[in-house]
Design a protein around this motif. Structure first.
Motif, PDB file in Angstrom:
ATOM      1  N   PRO A  23       0.797  -1.226   0.000  1.00 18.63           N
ATOM      2  CA  PRO A  23       0.000   0.000   0.000  1.00 18.63           C
ATOM      3  C   PRO A  23       0.830   1.276   0.000  1.00 18.63           C
ATOM      4  O   PRO A  23       0.276   2.368  -0.156  1.00 18.63           O
ATOM      5  CB  PRO A  23      -0.838  -0.122   1.272  1.00 18.63           C
ATOM      6  N   ASN A  24       2.141   1.160   0.138  1.00 21.14           N
ATOM      7  CA  ASN A  24       3.013   2.330   0.115  1.00 21.14           C
ATOM      8  C   ASN A  24       3.721   2.506  -1.219  1.00 21.14           C
ATOM      9  O   ASN A  24       4.652   3.302  -1.317  1.00 21.14           O
ATOM     10  CB  ASN A  24       4.037   2.238   1.243  1.00 21.14           C
ATOM     11  N   SER A  25       3.285   1.793  -2.238  1.00 20.45           N
ATOM     12  CA  SER A  25       3.902   1.896  -3.559  1.00 20.45           C
ATOM     13  C   SER A  25       3.220   2.978  -4.387  1.00 20.45           C
ATOM     14  O   SER A  25       2.090   2.812  -4.852  1.00 20.45           O
ATOM     15  CB  SER A  25       3.815   0.556  -4.300  1.00 20.45           C
ATOM     16  N   ALA A  26       3.918   4.081  -4.569  1.00 16.49           N
ATOM     17  CA  ALA A  26       3.369   5.162  -5.401  1.00 16.49           C
ATOM     18  C   ALA A  26       3.158   4.672  -6.832  1.00 16.49           C
ATOM     19  O   ALA A  26       2.187   5.055  -7.487  1.00 16.49           O
ATOM     20  CB  ALA A  26       4.298   6.369  -5.381  1.00 16.49           C
ATOM     21  N   LEU A  27       4.044   3.810  -7.306  1.00 21.80           N
ATOM     22  CA  LEU A  27       3.907   3.279  -8.660  1.00 21.80           C
ATOM     23  C   LEU A  27       2.617   2.467  -8.809  1.00 21.80           C
ATOM     24  O   LEU A  27       1.878   2.629  -9.785  1.00 21.80           O
ATOM     25  CB  LEU A  27       5.115   2.419  -9.024  1.00 21.80           C
ATOM     26  N   ALA A  28       2.325   1.618  -7.836  1.00 24.40           N
ATOM     27  CA  ALA A  28       1.102   0.816  -7.906  1.00 24.40           C
ATOM     28  C   ALA A  28      -0.136   1.720  -7.905  1.00 24.40           C
ATOM     29  O   ALA A  28      -1.074   1.500  -8.685  1.00 24.40           O
ATOM     30  CB  ALA A  28       1.046  -0.171  -6.748  1.00 24.40           C
ATOM     31  N   TRP A  29      -0.135   2.733  -7.053  1.00 27.01           N
ATOM     32  CA  TRP A  29      -1.289   3.634  -7.003  1.00 27.01           C
ATOM     33  C   TRP A  29      -1.418   4.454  -8.280  1.00 27.01           C
ATOM     34  O   TRP A  29      -2.533   4.746  -8.731  1.00 27.01           O
ATOM     35  CB  TRP A  29      -1.224   4.530  -5.771  1.00 27.01           C
ATOM     36  N   THR A  30      -0.283   4.803  -8.888  1.00 25.25           N
ATOM     37  CA  THR A  30      -0.339   5.513 -10.161  1.00 25.25           C
ATOM     38  C   THR A  30      -0.957   4.636 -11.233  1.00 25.25           C
ATOM     39  O   THR A  30      -1.805   5.077 -12.008  1.00 25.25           O
ATOM     40  CB  THR A  30       1.075   5.962 -10.593  1.00 25.25           C
ATOM     41  N   ARG A  31      -0.525   3.379 -11.281  1.00 23.04           N
ATOM     42  CA  ARG A  31      -1.083   2.446 -12.269  1.00 23.04           C
ATOM     43  C   ARG A  31      -2.576   2.224 -12.019  1.00 23.04           C
ATOM     44  O   ARG A  31      -3.361   2.124 -12.965  1.00 23.04           O
ATOM     45  CB  ARG A  31      -0.330   1.118 -12.250  1.00 23.04           C
ATOM     46  N   ALA A  32      -2.964   2.156 -10.744  1.00 20.35           N
ATOM     47  CA  ALA A  32      -4.386   2.030 -10.424  1.00 20.35           C
ATOM     48  C   ALA A  32      -5.153   3.257 -10.924  1.00 20.35           C
ATOM     49  O   ALA A  32      -6.257   3.130 -11.463  1.00 20.35           O
ATOM     50  CB  ALA A  32      -4.580   1.864  -8.919  1.00 20.35           C
ATOM     51  N   GLY A  33      -4.536   4.421 -10.776  1.00 18.71           N
ATOM     52  CA  GLY A  33      -5.175   5.640 -11.261  1.00 18.71           C
ATOM     53  C   GLY A  33      -5.379   5.620 -12.766  1.00 18.71           C
ATOM     54  O   GLY A  33      -6.468   5.918 -13.262  1.00 18.71           O
ATOM     55  N   PHE A  34      -4.349   5.228 -13.510  1.00 20.63           N
ATOM     56  CA  PHE A  34      -4.485   5.169 -14.968  1.00 20.63           C
ATOM     57  C   PHE A  34      -5.522   4.128 -15.386  1.00 20.63           C
ATOM     58  O   PHE A  34      -6.337   4.376 -16.281  1.00 20.63           O
ATOM     59  CB  PHE A  34      -3.140   4.889 -15.640  1.00 20.63           C
ATOM     60  N   ALA A  35      -5.499   2.960 -14.745  1.00 21.21           N
ATOM     61  CA  ALA A  35      -6.462   1.913 -15.089  1.00 21.21           C
ATOM     62  C   ALA A  35      -7.884   2.403 -14.860  1.00 21.21           C
ATOM     63  O   ALA A  35      -8.763   2.224 -15.716  1.00 21.21           O
ATOM     64  CB  ALA A  35      -6.185   0.650 -14.276  1.00 21.21           C
ATOM     65  N   ASN A  36      -8.121   3.046 -13.731  1.00 23.59           N
ATOM     66  CA  ASN A  36      -9.466   3.547 -13.449  1.00 23.59           C
ATOM     67  C   ASN A  36      -9.853   4.688 -14.377  1.00 23.59           C
ATOM     68  O   ASN A  36     -11.020   4.811 -14.756  1.00 23.59           O
ATOM     69  CB  ASN A  36      -9.585   3.950 -11.981  1.00 23.59           C
ATOM     70  N   THR A  37      -8.882   5.499 -14.771  1.00 19.62           N
ATOM     71  CA  THR A  37      -9.168   6.553 -15.748  1.00 19.62           C
ATOM     72  C   THR A  37      -9.665   5.944 -17.049  1.00 19.62           C
ATOM     73  O   THR A  37     -10.691   6.344 -17.593  1.00 19.62           O
ATOM     74  CB  THR A  37      -7.905   7.400 -16.021  1.00 19.62           C
ATOM     75  N   PHE A  38      -8.941   4.953 -17.547  1.00 15.46           N
ATOM     76  CA  PHE A  38      -9.309   4.309 -18.808  1.00 15.46           C
ATOM     77  C   PHE A  38     -10.652   3.594 -18.709  1.00 15.46           C
ATOM     78  O   PHE A  38     -11.374   3.492 -19.695  1.00 15.46           O
ATOM     79  CB  PHE A  38      -8.231   3.328 -19.255  1.00 15.46           C
ATOM     80  N   LEU A  39     -10.982   3.101 -17.509  1.00 11.80           N
ATOM     81  CA  LEU A  39     -12.242   2.378 -17.322  1.00 11.80           C
ATOM     82  C   LEU A  39     -13.398   3.307 -16.961  1.00 11.80           C
ATOM     83  O   LEU A  39     -14.518   2.859 -16.761  1.00 11.80           O
ATOM     84  CB  LEU A  39     -12.071   1.288 -16.262  1.00 11.80           C
ATOM     85  N   GLY A  40     -13.128   4.608 -16.850  1.00 13.29           N
ATOM     86  CA  GLY A  40     -14.193   5.583 -16.644  1.00 13.29           C
ATOM     87  C   GLY A  40     -14.549   5.876 -15.206  1.00 13.29           C
ATOM     88  O   GLY A  40     -15.530   6.577 -14.946  1.00 13.29           O
ATOM     89  N   ASP A  41     -13.767   5.388 -14.254  1.00 12.93           N
ATOM     90  CA  ASP A  41     -14.038   5.651 -12.836  1.00 12.93           C
ATOM     91  C   ASP A  41     -13.110   6.778 -12.367  1.00 12.93           C
ATOM     92  O   ASP A  41     -12.093   6.552 -11.721  1.00 12.93           O
ATOM     93  CB  ASP A  41     -13.822   4.377 -12.017  1.00 12.93           C
ATOM     94  N   GLN A  42     -13.501   8.002 -12.698  1.00 16.63           N
ATOM     95  CA  GLN A  42     -12.630   9.150 -12.446  1.00 16.63           C
ATOM     96  C   GLN A  42     -12.455   9.437 -10.958  1.00 16.63           C
ATOM     97  O   GLN A  42     -11.371   9.815 -10.523  1.00 16.63           O
ATOM     98  CB  GLN A  42     -13.144  10.385 -13.183  1.00 16.63           C
ATOM     99  N   ALA A  43     -13.490   9.232 -10.161  1.00 16.51           N
ATOM    100  CA  ALA A  43     -13.369   9.503  -8.722  1.00 16.51           C
ATOM    101  C   ALA A  43     -12.313   8.601  -8.089  1.00 16.51           C
ATOM    102  O   ALA A  43     -11.464   9.067  -7.306  1.00 16.51           O
ATOM    103  CB  ALA A  43     -14.717   9.320  -8.029  1.00 16.51           C
ATOM    104  N   THR A  44     -12.326   7.327  -8.431  1.00 15.96           N
ATOM    105  CA  THR A  44     -11.333   6.396  -7.903  1.00 15.96           C
ATOM    106  C   THR A  44      -9.952   6.724  -8.456  1.00 15.96           C
ATOM    107  O   THR A  44      -8.948   6.651  -7.732  1.00 15.96           O
ATOM    108  CB  THR A  44     -11.717   4.936  -8.228  1.00 15.96           C
ATOM    109  N   ALA A  45      -9.901   7.103  -9.712  1.00 16.09           N
ATOM    110  CA  ALA A  45      -8.624   7.463 -10.331  1.00 16.09           C
ATOM    111  C   ALA A  45      -8.007   8.667  -9.625  1.00 16.09           C
ATOM    112  O   ALA A  45      -6.819   8.655  -9.281  1.00 16.09           O
ATOM    113  CB  ALA A  45      -8.818   7.755 -11.817  1.00 16.09           C
TER     114      ALA A  45
END
Length: 108
Positions: A23-45
């Motif tokens: 949970p302290n990986s900035a890279l993992a959270w960044t990738r989660a943000g991009f994935a959610n952006t592409f999937l249309g979940d902007q709030a989570t992104a």
């Protein structure tokens, strides 16, 4: 990334698992943000990009946090915030083409 093999949902599950495992990986959270952006979940992104930024505020790759956040903000209709975020990212990496594009689109 979630678009490896074009199975976005499976990719997002793997990314979310990475966030749970580290949970302290900035890279993992960044990738989660991009994935959610592409999937249309902007709030989570947006929440994911914010978390990545808090975890690693002086990250040499923080302009990618800015790219993702600016994109999600724009797609959420928060154009002024998207402009400010893209401008911050460009102050760190002035020749990053994707940030230049997001800034131009948000300003339009």
């Amino acid at each position: 990334m979630s678009f490896v093999g074009l199975d976005h949902q499976a990719g997002l599950q793997l990314i979310n698992r990475a966030c749970v495992l580290n949970p302290n990986s900035a890279l993992a959270w960044t990738r989660a943000g991009f994935a959610n952006t592409f999937l249309g979940d902007q709030a989570t992104a947006i929440a994911s990009f914010d978390r990545a930024t808090r975890l690693s505020p002086a990250d040499p790759e923080s302009f990618t946090f800015g790219l993702g956040l600016a994109t999600s903000l724009y797609l959420s209709g928060r154009h002024g915030e998207a402009v400010a975020c893209a401008e911050r990212g460009l102050s760190e990496q002035p020749d990053y083409p994707q940030l230049i594009c997001v800034l131009a689109i948000a300003r339009a």
